[in-house]
Design an enzyme around this catalytic site. Structure first.
Site, PDB file in Angstrom:
ATOM      1  N   GLY A 210      28.272  44.317  44.361  1.00 57.82           N
ATOM      2  CA  GLY A 210      28.997  42.390  43.980  1.00 57.82           C
ATOM      3  C   GLY A 210      30.418  42.912  43.795  1.00 57.82           C
ATOM      4  O   GLY A 210      31.356  43.763  43.418  1.00 57.82           O
ATOM      5  N   ASN A 211      31.529  42.420  43.105  1.00 59.07           N
ATOM      6  CA  ASN A 211      32.593  42.093  43.092  1.00 59.07           C
ATOM      7  C   ASN A 211      32.854  40.518  41.749  1.00 59.07           C
ATOM      8  O   ASN A 211      32.197  40.520  40.949  1.00 59.07           O
ATOM      9  CB  ASN A 211      33.207  41.588  44.136  1.00 59.07           C
ATOM     10  CG  ASN A 211      33.070  39.627  44.155  1.00 59.07           C
ATOM     11  OD1 ASN A 211      33.958  38.882  43.733  1.00 59.07           O
ATOM     12  ND2 ASN A 211      32.612  40.240  45.427  1.00 59.07           N
TER      13      ASN A 211
END
Ligand code: CTP
Length: 405
Positions: A210-211
């Site tokens: 993810g980020n």
């Protein structure tokens, strides 16, 4: 434009309090109602009698009237107003507003207010530049408050610099601009797609790539578009934000592939798309069905490229559609943003550089530069994401105007 509008004017103790007499006169002349709340110190700078006479209402200072115990309800005042103006806002008052120090009626009213709040700082130049003042102002912006920049010039101390409270005429004109914008429904009839938030790319049942994107910018855009009359389709990756505007249809997705499907399948019905999501560029080639167990010291997960959603919409885009992208860069920001603008066939790109403090993921503020397809560059100051959304949507409206849409 201000006819019938209700304002709370919160006056704190600075020499610029004298300008509130003129500010009140101008507002009343426009047909607005003004309820003045003063701090105790403000009474030393301008008399309650002056302010009560000009506003045609008794001013409020205390939580209750010491003579008869009548309660001055900060909650009622906060709900009554269409906007609150804190002018002059001293360093002390802004510090309390930023930190919720509710020791006077002005601050408790501010904390209870559901309306937009405008803050007009005033102070000596060194106080203004002090990191604590700047930090408090950033915090206030991040809460969605509208800061009315002070002017530079000769200050009461005799020093010359930034810190003079904006003139009453300037404050009134900013208020008018705000209400004009809010009340004009310049996107009525438009269908607009917004992508927002991060994507999560599954590695196995318990892990993903993810980020740090929070989705705040994309959601602020969706709200601004909806409040100006657009029907918004918000395709959102995992984000902990609520949407409540009836013009927003929210489609929750998890992965880049899902986001791509939901966006591409709807694009032909859209007048515009704003690609604000931080889409993963790569996803695991194989998604494990069982949890990957710890074995050797090293582990490789093979990744494959995801669809570039913006670029694929750019290929399908008609002359009557507007496509907007975002670019978050850490180096060669302008050059990289310009490349993306061309490659993805965008009408304009909104650049935020992680080098700018207060910009980018997770923060409540953002500092943007807009570059359009004719390479016209507009730089904007650090603002709350709500105010940044207004600038981006204004640019979009200009694009519609230019294509005759
Ligand atoms: N974007 C997209 N789909 C992707 C990747 C990006 O729609 N798979 C969109 C983003 O929403 C943004 C723009 O493309 O509007 C630029 O995204 P960014 O991550 O800055 O650029 P990339 O094209 O992914 O390039 P790089 O990561 O190499 O900087």
């Amino acid at each position: 434009m201000l006819q019938g509008k209700k304002f709370i004017l919160g006056i704190s103790g600075g020499i610029a309090a004298y300008k509130c007499a003129q500010l009140t006169r101008l507002l009343v002349k426009e047909g607005a109602e003004v309820q003045v709340i003063m701090t105790k110190l403000a009474k030393q700078f301008i008399t309650p009698l002056t302010m009560a006479t000009l506003s045609k209402r008794p001013i409020l200072v205390e939580f209750f009237d010491p003579e008869n115990g009548a309660w001055n309800s900060h909650v009622d005042s906060g709900l009554w107003a269409d906007a609150m103006i804190v002018a002059p806002a001293t360093a002390n008052t802004m510090g309390k507003m930023a930190n919720g120090i509710a020791d006077n009626l002005l601050i408790t009213t501010y904390l209870s207010a559901r309306c937009p709040v405008f803050v007009a700082p005033t102070m000596d130049l060194d106080m203004y530049q002090h990191p604590s003042t700047q930090r408090n102002m950033d915090t206030l912006r991040s809460y969605g408050n509208h800061l009315i920049e002070p002017n530079a010039g000769e200050l009461a101390s005799g020093l010359i610099g930034k810190g003079r409270m904006a003139e009453p005429e300037e404050i009134v004109s900013q208020l008018k601009e705000f209400f004009v914008r809010r009340e004009k429904q310049d996107l009525t009839g438009k269908n607009i797609l917004v992508t927002a938030g991060p994507t999560h790319e599954k590695i196995d049942p318990v892990r993903f790539i993810g980020n740090y994107s929070s989705g705040k910018m994309g959601y602020a855009l969706a709200e601004e578009l909806a409040s100006r009359g657009a029907r918004v389709t918000l395709v959102s990756g995992p984000a902990q934000i609520k949407t409540c505007h009836p013009n927003i249809e929210r489609i929750d997705v998890v992965s880049a592939e899902e986001m791509s499907y939901e966006s591409r399948s709807r694009f032909s019905q859209m007048n515009a798309a704003i690609m604000c999501a931080a889409v993963a560029d790569y996803t695991p080639l194989v998604k494990a069905n069982e949890k990957i167990k710890r074995k050797e010291d090293e582990l490789s997960v093979k990744l494959k490229a995801t669809t570039d959603i913006a670029a694929s919409l750019g290929k399908d885009k008609s002359d009557k559609q507007v496509l907007v992208g975002f670019a978050l860069e850490t180096q060669d920001a302008m050059a990289n943003a310009q490349k993306k603008l061309e490659k993805k066939n965008l009408d304009f790109i909104v650049l935020n550089s992680l080098k700018d403090e207060g910009a980018g993921f997770n923060s409540d503020t953002n500092k943007i530069t807009i570059i359009n397809k004719h390479n016209k560059v507009k730089e904007f100051a650090l603002k709350s994401k709500t105010d940044v959304a207004v600038d981006v949507v204004d640019e979009l409206v200009e694009c519609f105007f230019n294509i005759g849409g």
